[in-house]
Design an enzyme around this catalytic site. Structure first.
Site, mmCIF file in Angstrom:
data_model
loop_
_atom_site.group_PDB
_atom_site.id
_atom_site.type_symbol
_atom_site.label_atom_id
_atom_site.label_comp_id
_atom_site.label_asym_id
_atom_site.label_seq_id
_atom_site.Cartn_x
_atom_site.Cartn_y
_atom_site.Cartn_z
ATOM 1 N N THR A 44 -122.935 -13.029 53.669
ATOM 2 C CA THR A 44 -121.630 -12.641 53.131
ATOM 3 C C THR A 44 -120.644 -12.594 54.279
ATOM 4 O OG1 THR A 44 -122.280 -10.306 53.304
ATOM 5 C CG2 THR A 44 -122.518 -11.352 51.151
ATOM 6 N N GLY A 45 -119.484 -13.180 54.093
ATOM 7 C CA GLY A 45 -118.472 -13.212 55.136
ATOM 8 C C GLY A 45 -117.460 -12.091 54.986
ATOM 9 N N HIS A 241 -123.018 -19.349 44.445
ATOM 10 C CA HIS A 241 -122.103 -18.699 45.384
ATOM 11 C C HIS A 241 -121.574 -17.391 44.789
ATOM 12 C CE1 HIS A 241 -120.261 -19.661 49.315
ATOM 13 N NE2 HIS A 241 -119.350 -18.766 48.948
ATOM 14 N N ARG A 296 -124.369 -8.489 46.996
ATOM 15 C CA ARG A 296 -123.550 -7.373 46.543
ATOM 16 C C ARG A 296 -124.276 -6.032 46.668
ATOM 17 N NH1 ARG A 296 -121.725 -11.568 43.020
ATOM 18 N NH2 ARG A 296 -119.435 -11.719 42.927
#
Length: 352
Positions: A44-45, A241, A296
């Site tokens: 995750t960016g 994604h 998440r």
């Protein structure tokens, strides 16, 4: 994103009973090394927006728990700093942008850092139509008034995340022109440099350069599964994604059984997307995955309590999966199979 959750909801369990469940375990090898459970933290960016040195916190929790951490090209902590964490299984996620010298340099650094695996994301060369994203900005580089007011209502977050200024993309900022190195400017510049011409020829070049385990992430079509096998990858990660790219795409779970039939036992098969509960992980394993990625869930833990929150999120997933194994009457994850599931839209059993 909604489909990712719907796909899991459509599969229901058919539990066994009167089974010895006293020695349940979630341990399973990933890339030949045992993991505490068949799960890796997904790349995750922009994690520096949640808290300062967020990538370090995610990686430390992963190392302590005993699962791999996948660091994004768009992370905000240096690859070398993350690699210094003792006991970390460090995977590096690659976005291809700019000239070949950029990805070659990133691979050289990943190799020097001892990264265990390379994860190439293939489904974001063209960004999805993210309407929710445009609603939070007045311009490309200026948040909307509502967003600014929302931020002002969270002073503790402002103090912890932004007290040292906006985060930087520490691993790629040197490739960005000096007049485009602000947070928003650099993000859009990198996005603009992603070649629309990325193809299987590039996969062959990267495979030739990278000699360690190599995953392709973002596959949802059976023909691409076959192409990946033909190009000598060590693993395939099915995914959409996080549901943030193509609208109306199938979920990774929808593709799982067909991908397993194509792959057999030749390479590692992982899936990413929709993993919110330990029961989700078990459903994916039963339908053919060797393991799953979650992004998440661990970010929620990070926002709640930093490194300890990430560890707790992982522990919650493990507790849920262990409990469900017992409820299923399955002694170990190796005994999971499609026979313990029934699809809600499957035809009814014939009358006897």
């Amino acid at each position: 994103m909604r489909r990712e959750r719907e796909a899991f909801a459509e599969w229901r369990y058919r539990p066994h009973t009167l089974v010895d469940e006293s020695h349940r375990s979630l341990k399973r090898p990933l890339l030949g090394r045992e993991a505490a459970m068949p799960l890796a933290i997904a790349p995750t960016g922009l994690n520096g927006l949640f808290m300062r040195h967020a990538d370090m916190a995610l990686a430390r929790a992963a190392a302590q728990f005993g699962v791999p951490f996948t660091q994004s090209t768009m992370s905000n902590d240096r690859m070398e700093d993350v690699a210094s964490i003792a006991g970390l299984r460090h995977w590096w996620q690659l976005y291809v942008f700019g000239g070949e010298e950029i990805w070659q340099e990133l691979l050289r650094r990943a190799e020097s850092c001892g990264c265990e695996a390379l994860v190439l994301t293939t489904n974001s060369q063209i960004f999805g139509d993210r309407e929710w994203d445009s609603r939070t900005r007045a311009t490309r580089s200026r948040p909307s008034l509502a967003t600014l007011i929302d931020a002002a209502c969270h002073p503790r977050w402002c103090a912890s995340a932004l007290s040292h200024g906006m985060p930087r993309f520490a691993n790629v900022i040197d490739f960005v022109p000096k007049d485009r190195r602000g947070f928003f400017e650099s993000a859009f510049w990198i996005r603009e440099q992603m070649p629309r011409s990325l193809s299987w020829n590039d996969i062959a070049k990267i495979r030739d350069r990278w000699k360690r385990p190599f995953f392709i992430k973002g596959i949802l079509h059976p023909d691409d599964v076959r192409q990946a096998l033909d190009h000598g990858v060590d693993g395939i990660i099915l995914g959409s994604h996080g549901g943030r790219q193509m609208d109306w795409a199938i979920s990774a779970l929808d593709m799982l059984r067909e991908a397993r039939e194509i792959i057999g036992d030749r390479v590692t098969l992982l899936m990413s997307g929709g993993i919110r509960h330990g029961t989700d992980m078990l459903k994916a394993l039963a339908l053919g995955a060797d393991g799953v990625l979650t992004g998440r869930a661990t970010l929620y833990g990070l926002c709640a309590d930093g490194e300890d929150g990430v560890y707790r999120a992982l522990d919650i997933l493990k507790e849920q999966a262990m409990n469900e194994l017992g409820q299923l009457g399955v002694p170990s994850i190796d005994a999971l199979g499609p026979d313990i599931l029934r699809h809600m839209h499957a035809p009814p059993f014939p009358q006897v």
